[in-house]
Design an enzyme around this catalytic site. Structure first.
Site, PDB file in Angstrom:
ATOM      1  N   LYS A 274       0.192 -61.224 -20.442  1.00 15.45           N
ATOM      2  CA  LYS A 274      -1.154 -61.124 -21.006  1.00 15.45           C
ATOM      3  C   LYS A 274      -1.477 -62.386 -21.798  1.00 15.45           C
ATOM      4  O   LYS A 274      -0.568 -63.043 -22.315  1.00 15.45           O
ATOM      5  CB  LYS A 274      -1.208 -59.936 -21.994  1.00 15.45           C
ATOM      6  CG  LYS A 274      -1.280 -58.579 -21.348  1.00 15.45           C
ATOM      7  CD  LYS A 274      -1.394 -57.494 -22.412  1.00 15.45           C
ATOM      8  CE  LYS A 274      -1.445 -56.112 -21.795  1.00 15.45           C
ATOM      9  NZ  LYS A 274      -2.581 -55.873 -20.907  1.00 15.45           N
ATOM     10  N   ARG A 348       1.043 -46.946 -15.025  1.00 14.27           N
ATOM     11  CA  ARG A 348       1.045 -46.020 -13.875  1.00 14.27           C
ATOM     12  C   ARG A 348       2.449 -45.917 -13.271  1.00 14.27           C
ATOM     13  O   ARG A 348       2.816 -44.890 -12.713  1.00 14.27           O
ATOM     14  CB  ARG A 348      -0.006 -46.476 -12.845  1.00 14.27           C
ATOM     15  CG  ARG A 348       0.227 -47.817 -12.250  1.00 14.27           C
ATOM     16  CD  ARG A 348      -1.036 -48.433 -11.656  1.00 14.27           C
ATOM     17  NE  ARG A 348      -1.950 -48.950 -12.675  1.00 14.27           N
ATOM     18  CZ  ARG A 348      -3.103 -49.555 -12.420  1.00 14.27           C
ATOM     19  NH1 ARG A 348      -3.515 -49.707 -11.175  1.00 14.27           N
ATOM     20  NH2 ARG A 348      -3.867 -50.005 -13.394  1.00 14.27           N
TER      21      ARG A 348
HETATM   22  N1  BES Z   1      -2.043 -51.331 -21.620  1.00 13.41           N
HETATM   23  C1  BES Z   1      -2.966 -51.945 -20.746  1.00 13.41           C
HETATM   24  C2  BES Z   1      -4.370 -51.354 -20.839  1.00 13.41           C
HETATM   25  C3  BES Z   1      -5.082 -51.538 -22.162  1.00 13.41           C
HETATM   26  C4  BES Z   1      -5.973 -52.573 -22.327  1.00 13.41           C
HETATM   27  C5  BES Z   1      -4.901 -50.634 -23.169  1.00 13.41           C
HETATM   28  C6  BES Z   1      -6.640 -52.716 -23.529  1.00 13.41           C
HETATM   29  C7  BES Z   1      -5.573 -50.780 -24.375  1.00 13.41           C
HETATM   30  C8  BES Z   1      -6.441 -51.812 -24.551  1.00 13.41           C
HETATM   31  C9  BES Z   1      -2.487 -51.777 -19.293  1.00 13.41           C
HETATM   32  O1  BES Z   1      -1.130 -51.682 -19.100  1.00 13.41           O
HETATM   33  C10 BES Z   1      -2.966 -52.987 -18.569  1.00 13.41           C
HETATM   34  O2  BES Z   1      -2.531 -54.046 -18.884  1.00 13.41           O
HETATM   35  N2  BES Z   1      -3.845 -52.779 -17.600  1.00 13.41           N
HETATM   36  C11 BES Z   1      -4.398 -53.841 -16.861  1.00 13.41           C
HETATM   37  C12 BES Z   1      -4.434 -53.405 -15.411  1.00 13.41           C
HETATM   38  C13 BES Z   1      -4.703 -54.523 -14.457  1.00 13.41           C
HETATM   39  C14 BES Z   1      -3.530 -55.466 -14.398  1.00 13.41           C
HETATM   40  C15 BES Z   1      -4.962 -53.930 -13.104  1.00 13.41           C
HETATM   41  C16 BES Z   1      -5.796 -54.107 -17.366  1.00 13.41           C
HETATM   42  O3  BES Z   1      -6.488 -53.160 -17.758  1.00 13.41           O
HETATM   43  O4  BES Z   1      -6.186 -55.262 -17.425  1.00 13.41           O
HETATM   44 ZN    ZN Z   2      -0.184 -53.612 -18.928  1.00 11.33          ZN
END
Ligand code: BES
Ligand code: ZN
Ligand code: ZN
Length: 496
Positions: A274, A348
């Protein structure tokens, strides 16, 4: 929680000191205690001068009228008492606590002028007070050793003709307040302190209140074939855990209901790292697991007459020499294979093994999973509704209703074969992301492939578990979202 609040109920009161809180309905109708603290009848004038009309949740701090026994008087607006729902009473409780400030003795006249407030709603006021009083200041070193008044007890008395029944209703409300505080504590806690093992230990602590708890180690999960969950954990120096909690409050032959939480104690994104800005918020990526443990606490503490399973998938998602790579293919416990396109879509992967395990072992009446699963759900719904995805209309109806009662709102999103197709993979049975569009829906489709025919709902709480706007009943970063919603669902439909 630094501030200890004790709440009591009384039929009568002659407040001789401290803060007195009066409620004011629309049109200036003050609660019955007004006469006792305002012998000269000057409060009406103070309200007129301040143009205070008893608007819902508005508050007015009034200089103590001459001859009054009170040290301070605050008036809290409640609007039209006929219109108020339980969620409003909670928020009125929060607004009342907002006026407490440094007072240590507080008397609240809990009647609405001519209208009596029901005992359930008085208990809701009390719950609102407790929720608002929550504070996470574990790591503020000054307060702990210091001289602040905040560490002292605050005694709050709610005065009402319904005191006896309100006190009874309050026992359950107190269990709810504890569950929410536990969930908030866990989400606020930093990840260096709260790893998967420590989190599992928190689950084990529920044994003290009668919950049966099993903690599965990496070795046991390997044996079960949970390679999707383990793939996420393999980049972390801290081993994963699966916590299985069982509250047996119902009849022996009654099928259990089940709640499953995403417990990523920290989500760096893994190799699909990230960006740095805001990454600290990912200490809250276990908000689903926190809600499930908080819920189990509440149900056990109020001795809910239901059989309830709580499962937590606890991992840390880190980049490392051992971390899984984009393109890796893992076999889940269900036997289905998954191509990991993006290691940041890890929630997931954790949940799919937890869901499969749950339905396979317990054959529950339904499964509800909670997860801070996608940023896309924040784009869609902001911070005021959790996304609801489900294969069962009745369960959705019930969740929506519980949302309206508690103020923890959910909004149903679609699932459909067209979206399901988006996660088909070239190399495996499925891939873990579906591309740019409908990100929260394709995440839901992914989970649905692991629930078999079990009635199921997925709550995406990425926008509601943390960092949401401050409300009358929450001043903390973590909201504890889900505990009250699901406690209400259980109370309304699943206790015999
Ligand atoms: N934990 C994150 C989602 C999240 C984002 C929670 C902001 C709380 C606040 C999740 O694991 C994630 O990183 N999801 C990605 C999915 C993508 C790679 C398809 C996302 O939402 O960007
Ligand atoms: Zn994630
Ligand atoms: Zn995540």
């Amino acid at each position: 929680m630094s501030q200890k609040i004790s709440i009591s109920f009384s039929k009568t009161s002659s407040p001789d000191s401290g803060l007195v809180v009066l409620l004011c309905a629309k049109g200036g109708d003050l609660s019955g205690g007004a006469a006792a603290v305002d012998p000269g009848g000057v409060l009406k004038r103070a309200m007129e001068v301040a143009e205070f009309e008893g608007k819902k949740f508005a508050a007015l701090d009034v200089l103590v009228p001459q001859g009054s026994t009170a040290d301070r008087i605050a008036i809290v607006g409640i609007g039209d008492p006929e219109d108020l729902k339980s969620d409003d009473w909670l928020r009125i409780g929060g607004a009342i606590f907002g006026q407490v400030k440094t007072s240590r003795k507080v008397t609240v006249f809990a009647d609405a002028g001519q209208t009596e407030i029901s005992s359930d709603d008085i208990a809701n006021i009390a719950l609102g007070i407790l929720l608002r009083s929550y504070k996470f200041d574990t790591y503020k070193s000054k307060k702990k050793n210091g001289d602040s008044k905040e560490n002292k007890n605050t005694a709050i008395t709610l005065v009402s003709g319904k005191a006896t029944s309100a006190k009874k209703a309050f026992a359950a409300a107190q269990a709810v307040a504890e569950g929410v505080a536990l969930a908030r504590d866990l989400v606020n806690e930093p990840a260096n302190i709260l790893g998967p093992v420590e989190f599992a230990k928190k689950a084990s602590e529920l044994e003290k209140i009668g919950v049966e708890v099993e903690i599965l180690t990496e070795k046991e999960m390997k044996k079960l074939g949970m390679r999707a969950l383990l793939g996420v954990a393999q980049g972390s120096a801290r081993p994963p855990r699966l916590a299985v909690m069982h509250w047996k409050g119902g009849k022996q032959k009654q099928k259990p209901i089940a709640f499953i939480g995403k417990g990523v104690v920290f989500d760096t994104g893994g190799i699909s790292l990230k960006p740095g800005a805001g990454m600290e918020d990912m200490k809250g990526d276990m908000g689903g697991a926190a809600a499930v443990i908080g819920l189990m606490h509440t149900l056990a503490a109020r001795k809910a007459k239901a059989n309830v399973i709580g499962i937590l998938g606890l991992v840390e998602n880190m980049p490392d020499g051992n971390a899984q790579r984009p393109g890796d293919i893992v076999t889940s416990m269900s036997g289905q294979t998954i191509e990991v396109i993006n290691t940041d879509a890890e929630g997931r992967l954790v949940l799919c093994d937890a869901l499969w395990y749950c339905q396979d072992r317990f054959e529950p009446q339904f499964m509800i999973n909670l997860a801070t699963l996608t940023g896309a759900i924040i784009v869609a719904l902001g911070h005021h509704h959790a996304g609801l995805f489900s294969n069962d209309d009745e369960l959705c109806e019930r969740l929506s209703r519980a949302g309206k009662v508690t103020g923890e709102h959910v909004w149903r999103m679609p699932l459909a074969p067209e979206y399901d197709k988006m996660i088909d993979s070239k190399f495996a049975d499925m891939k873990n992301i579906g591309g740019r569009w409908a990100g929260s829906i394709t995440a839901g489709q992914f989970l649905q492939r692991f629930v078999n025919d079990t009635p199921w709902a997925h709550l995406d709480i990425a926008g509601t578990a943390m960092g949401s706007p401050q409300t009358e009943i929450n001043r903390s970063w973590a909201s504890g979202f889900g505990v009250r919603l699901l406690d209400e669902l259980v109370r309304a439909h699943y206790e015999q």
